[in-house]
Write a protein that holds these residues in place. Structure first.
Motif, PDB file in Angstrom:
ATOM      1  N   GLY A  64      -0.284  15.735   3.074  1.00  0.00           N
ATOM      2  CA  GLY A  64      -1.515  16.485   3.331  1.00  0.00           C
ATOM      3  C   GLY A  64      -2.246  16.828   2.051  1.00  0.00           C
ATOM      4  O   GLY A  64      -3.477  16.735   1.980  1.00  0.00           O
ATOM      5  N   ALA A  67      -3.820  13.611   0.927  1.00  0.00           N
ATOM      6  CA  ALA A  67      -4.897  13.149   1.805  1.00  0.00           C
ATOM      7  C   ALA A  67      -6.218  13.848   1.538  1.00  0.00           C
ATOM      8  O   ALA A  67      -7.277  13.214   1.588  1.00  0.00           O
ATOM      9  N   LEU A  89      -6.455  15.934  11.737  1.00  0.00           N
ATOM     10  CA  LEU A  89      -5.770  15.252  10.632  1.00  0.00           C
ATOM     11  C   LEU A  89      -4.359  14.834  11.028  1.00  0.00           C
ATOM     12  O   LEU A  89      -3.888  13.771  10.634  1.00  0.00           O
ATOM     13  N   SER A  90      -3.688  15.681  11.772  1.00  0.00           N
ATOM     14  CA  SER A  90      -2.317  15.361  12.175  1.00  0.00           C
ATOM     15  C   SER A  90      -2.256  14.155  13.094  1.00  0.00           C
ATOM     16  O   SER A  90      -1.241  13.459  13.137  1.00  0.00           O
ATOM     17  N   SER A  93      -3.121  11.008  10.502  1.00  0.00           N
ATOM     18  CA  SER A  93      -2.215  10.797   9.372  1.00  0.00           C
ATOM     19  C   SER A  93      -0.909  10.211   9.884  1.00  0.00           C
ATOM     20  O   SER A  93      -0.317  10.742  10.825  1.00  0.00           O
ATOM     21  N   VAL A  97       0.183  16.298   8.935  1.00  0.00           N
ATOM     22  CA  VAL A  97      -0.301  17.226   7.916  1.00  0.00           C
ATOM     23  C   VAL A  97       0.200  18.604   8.319  1.00  0.00           C
ATOM     24  O   VAL A  97       0.053  18.998   9.474  1.00  0.00           O
TER      25      VAL A  97
END
Length: 140
Positions: A64, A67, A89-90, A93, A97
């Motif tokens: 994270g 990123a 984001l999770s 990714s 994150v």
């Protein structure tokens, strides 16, 4: 340092120093991951009695930070202000994150990002202190 990535030897020293700080402070069992700038795992350790999701959390904290180019403490603050963005984001990714303190970027002497560290196991503030101790062990 040649190149723009932390070396394996340096990554292992970061992990060792982070764990040493955790033991010195009598924190809960820690898990530490160091990633290269591309997000690939370089060094990792999980202390005895560290719970079973800690490896994924440590890696996600470091990833994270990489990123978004920010400490995960700031990602946690962003999560309060923009939860939809951080939650998204999770899902995009590959390793997730985790928006909580304990994920930091690692910079070389030229202020280039050469990796990231993620620490988990105790409260997030203590995780971050151990991450900082790990980074402080580096010399370039």
């Amino acid at each position: 340092m040649a190149g723009r990535s932390i070396t394996l030897e340096q990554a292992q020293a970061v992990v060792a120093a982070a764990l040493k700080e955790g033991r010195a402070q009598n924190y809960q069992p820690l898990t530490v991951a160091v990633l290269d700038p591309g997000g690939h795992l370089l060094a990792f350790a999980r202390e005895d009695n560290s719970s079973n999701l800690r490896p994924q959390i440590a890696i996600a904290k470091a990833a994270g930070a990489l990123a978004l180019g920010l400490p995960t403490r700031i990602l946690g603050e962003m999560a309060a202000e923009r939860p939809t963005f951080i939650n998204a984001l999770s899902t995009i990714s590959p390793v997730g994150v985790v928006p909580a303190a304990g994920g930091l970027l690692i910079y070389n002497a030229e202020s280039e990002v050469v990796g990231a560290i993620g620490v988990t196991g105790d409260i997030s503030d203590n995780d971050e202190l151990c991450a900082k101790a790990g980074i402080a062990a580096l010399t370039f």
